[in-house]
Design an enzyme around this catalytic site. Structure first.
Site, PDB file in Angstrom:
ATOM      1  N   THR A  96     -11.110 -47.213   0.989  1.00  0.00           N
ATOM      2  CA  THR A  96     -10.473 -46.458  -0.096  1.00  0.00           C
ATOM      3  C   THR A  96     -10.826 -47.169  -1.395  1.00  0.00           C
ATOM      4  OG1 THR A  96      -8.652 -45.824   1.353  1.00  0.00           O
ATOM      5  CG2 THR A  96      -8.316 -45.560  -1.018  1.00  0.00           C
ATOM      6  N   LYS A 171      -8.857 -38.418  -1.331  1.00  0.00           N
ATOM      7  CA  LYS A 171      -7.949 -39.471  -0.840  1.00  0.00           C
ATOM      8  C   LYS A 171      -6.900 -39.810  -1.909  1.00  0.00           C
ATOM      9  CE  LYS A 171      -6.490 -43.132   1.541  1.00  0.00           C
ATOM     10  NZ  LYS A 171      -5.958 -43.229   2.882  1.00  0.00           N
ATOM     11  N   LYS A 239      -2.976 -50.897  -4.590  1.00  0.00           N
ATOM     12  CA  LYS A 239      -4.415 -50.800  -4.902  1.00  0.00           C
ATOM     13  C   LYS A 239      -4.792 -49.327  -5.057  1.00  0.00           C
ATOM     14  CE  LYS A 239      -7.204 -50.640  -1.567  1.00  0.00           C
ATOM     15  NZ  LYS A 239      -7.942 -49.641  -0.774  1.00  0.00           N
TER      16      LYS A 239
HETATM   17  N1  NAP Z   1      -4.566 -50.066   7.303  1.00  0.00           N
HETATM   18  C1  NAP Z   1      -4.350 -48.762   7.125  1.00  0.00           C
HETATM   19  O1  NAP Z   1      -3.402 -48.180   7.649  1.00  0.00           O
HETATM   20  C2  NAP Z   1      -5.312 -47.953   6.267  1.00  0.00           C
HETATM   21  C3  NAP Z   1      -5.208 -46.553   6.289  1.00  0.00           C
HETATM   22  C4  NAP Z   1      -6.092 -45.798   5.538  1.00  0.00           C
HETATM   23  C5  NAP Z   1      -7.031 -46.449   4.735  1.00  0.00           C
HETATM   24  N2  NAP Z   1      -7.093 -47.814   4.711  1.00  0.00           N
HETATM   25  C6  NAP Z   1      -8.107 -48.447   3.848  1.00  0.00           C
HETATM   26  O2  NAP Z   1      -9.129 -48.981   4.682  1.00  0.00           O
HETATM   27  C7  NAP Z   1      -9.649 -50.174   4.103  1.00  0.00           C
HETATM   28  C8  NAP Z   1      -9.524 -51.320   5.089  1.00  0.00           C
HETATM   29  O3  NAP Z   1      -8.161 -51.484   5.438  1.00  0.00           O
HETATM   30  P1  NAP Z   1      -7.738 -52.455   6.651  1.00  0.00           P
HETATM   31  O4  NAP Z   1      -6.287 -52.200   6.879  1.00  0.00           O
HETATM   32  O5  NAP Z   1      -8.680 -52.365   7.777  1.00  0.00           O
HETATM   33  O6  NAP Z   1      -7.889 -53.880   5.922  1.00  0.00           O
HETATM   34  P2  NAP Z   1      -8.036 -55.330   6.574  1.00  0.00           P
HETATM   35  O7  NAP Z   1      -7.431 -55.381   7.920  1.00  0.00           O
HETATM   36  O8  NAP Z   1      -7.558 -56.298   5.535  1.00  0.00           O
HETATM   37  O9  NAP Z   1      -9.615 -55.504   6.752  1.00  0.00           O
HETATM   38  C9  NAP Z   1     -10.474 -55.622   5.664  1.00  0.00           C
HETATM   39  C10 NAP Z   1     -11.859 -55.906   6.189  1.00  0.00           C
HETATM   40  O10 NAP Z   1     -12.754 -56.030   5.089  1.00  0.00           O
HETATM   41  C11 NAP Z   1     -13.389 -57.295   5.112  1.00  0.00           C
HETATM   42  N3  NAP Z   1     -13.598 -57.738   3.739  1.00  0.00           N
HETATM   43  C12 NAP Z   1     -12.722 -57.650   2.705  1.00  0.00           C
HETATM   44  N4  NAP Z   1     -13.271 -58.119   1.583  1.00  0.00           N
HETATM   45  C13 NAP Z   1     -14.517 -58.509   1.900  1.00  0.00           C
HETATM   46  C14 NAP Z   1     -15.577 -59.070   1.144  1.00  0.00           C
HETATM   47  N5  NAP Z   1     -15.452 -59.323  -0.173  1.00  0.00           N
HETATM   48  N6  NAP Z   1     -16.718 -59.368   1.790  1.00  0.00           N
HETATM   49  C15 NAP Z   1     -16.837 -59.113   3.108  1.00  0.00           C
HETATM   50  N7  NAP Z   1     -15.886 -58.566   3.873  1.00  0.00           N
HETATM   51  C16 NAP Z   1     -14.728 -58.265   3.268  1.00  0.00           C
HETATM   52  C17 NAP Z   1     -12.435 -58.188   5.859  1.00  0.00           C
HETATM   53  O11 NAP Z   1     -13.117 -59.314   6.380  1.00  0.00           O
HETATM   54  P3  NAP Z   1     -12.302 -60.625   6.890  1.00  0.00           P
HETATM   55  O12 NAP Z   1     -11.956 -60.356   8.315  1.00  0.00           O
HETATM   56  O13 NAP Z   1     -13.252 -61.734   6.716  1.00  0.00           O
HETATM   57  O14 NAP Z   1     -11.092 -60.749   5.992  1.00  0.00           O
HETATM   58  C18 NAP Z   1     -11.955 -57.234   6.947  1.00  0.00           C
HETATM   59  O15 NAP Z   1     -12.924 -57.089   7.960  1.00  0.00           O
HETATM   60  C19 NAP Z   1      -8.883 -50.373   2.787  1.00  0.00           C
HETATM   61  O16 NAP Z   1      -9.622 -49.814   1.718  1.00  0.00           O
HETATM   62  C20 NAP Z   1      -7.594 -49.612   3.021  1.00  0.00           C
HETATM   63  O17 NAP Z   1      -7.012 -49.158   1.801  1.00  0.00           O
HETATM   64  C21 NAP Z   1      -6.269 -48.565   5.462  1.00  0.00           C
END
Ligand code: NAP
Length: 288
Positions: A96, A171, A239
């Site tokens: 997102t 979104k 965010k």
């Molecule tokens: N969680 C939900 O329910 C949900 C629902 C809809 C949409 N989203 C969206 O989906 C996205 C991911 O969410 P998530 O919940 O999966 O987050 P998350 O669990 O925090 O995972 C983030 C991922 O991105 C990687 N990452 C972040 N910054 C990075 C960077 N600068 N360089 C390389 N890798 C990086 C992290 O690596 P590391 O493992 O090394 O930290 C991790 O693999 C976000 O944009 C969120 O808004 C989430």
């Protein structure tokens, strides 16, 4: 198909898992290598040390990281995805992020003979795990046609909304509506409890009428119990609302409720609730 998946977080890990289960040859990259290691133990495939290395042979590269800066860090630069991808390959970004970034990355991709789709998702961790996400896509139809069957492995509804950035804009609409809805549910349930009603009974009755929503159905029980240590984090929602408010300034739309709810989420962060589920808005009303 040879695929790469970059970012094995809460969402990316199970999404990439569906691709492996469907029989695709998946190479994964994760900044923290231990997660990639456990992913290949569970699903097979390969892991790479950089996005460029992971994407070298892939026809489609899918990614799901945090915010605009993270997408740039993973997609661009000498070790980024674009540097590794072969001509004709497509980068699908499930993060997102802003529509502005999607348009910029599409431009950069085109210059290198690559395709780009912005494809944010809705449906949360459960949707990613059971392969029932809603995916809102922006970009060119030719790229969409190629990538859509792959996204279908974890997407129940996969829809091309228009040109680059349209997925992110859709979104934003989703998040604007959710912000107002969750605040409405929080106010209603808090009112019910203070009025001496049985909150569960109220939610179940009105959930069969015009007040029905995903948020009410899936969150009333935990809201009434004050349980928030799960789900979609307040930090992520802030965010997302920041992206919505910036876009609204550009297109001149008024978002009075979303702006207010964003401030409520800031209060929750101040209370240490940055990682609580977004339904924790009721905490501010229950414990003012
Ligand atoms: N969680 C939900 O329910 C949900 C629902 C809809 C949409 N989203 C969206 O989906 C996205 C991911 O969410 P998530 O919940 O999966 O987050 P998350 O669990 O925090 O995972 C983030 C991922 O991105 C990687 N990452 C972040 N910054 C990075 C960077 N600068 N360089 C390389 N890798 C990086 C992290 O690596 P590391 O493992 O090394 O930290 C991790 O693999 C976000 O944009 C969120 O808004 C989430």
């Amino acid at each position: 198909m040879k695929l790469a998946f970059l970012g094995l977080g809460v969402m990316g890990y199970p999404m990439a898992g569906h691709l492996a289960k469907a029989g695709h040859d998946v190479t994964v990259y994760n900044r923290t290598a231990a997660k990639a290691e456990s992913w290949i133990k569970e699903h097979g495939g390969q892991r790479a040390a950089t996005p460029a290395e992971a994407t070298r042979d892939a026809a489609i590269v899918l990614m799901c990281v945090g915010n605009d800066d993270d997408v740039r860090a993973v997609a661009t630069g000498p070790e980024g995805a674009f540097a590794g991808m072969k001509r004709g390959a497509i980068l699908v970004d499930h993060t997102t992020a802003s529509a502005e970034l999607a348009r910029a990355l599409e431009g950069e991709a085109k210059g290198k003979g690559l395709g780009f789709l912005d494809a944010p998702v809705s449906g949360g961790q459960a949707g990613a795990q059971n392969g029932r996400l809603t995916i809102m896509v922006g970009g060119e139809e030719a790229s969409f046609r190629i990538a859509e069957p792959v996204m279908r492995h974890y997407g129940l509804a996969v829809t091309l909304m228009g040109s680059a950035g349209s997925g992110q804009l859709t979104k934003m609409v989703n998040q604007i509506i959710i912000a107002g809805t969750v605040q409405g549910i929080a106010e209603g349930l808090n009112f019910a409890q203070r009025a001496g009603l049985d909150g569960k009974k109220v939610a179940e009755v009105i959930g069969k009428g015009a007040a029905q929503s995903w948020q009410l159905d899936n969150r009333y029980a935990t809201m009434l119990e004050g349980k928030f240590e799960f789900g979609f984090a307040v930090n992520w929602m802030r965010k997302d609302l920041g992206i919505c408010l910036a876009e609204a300034r550009r297109n001149n739309s008024a978002l009075p409720v979303a702006a207010l709810v964003d401030q409520f989420y800031q209060h929750l962060q101040d209370r240490g609730g940055g990682r609580w589920d977004t339904s924790s808005l009721i905490h501010l009303l229950a414990k003012p």
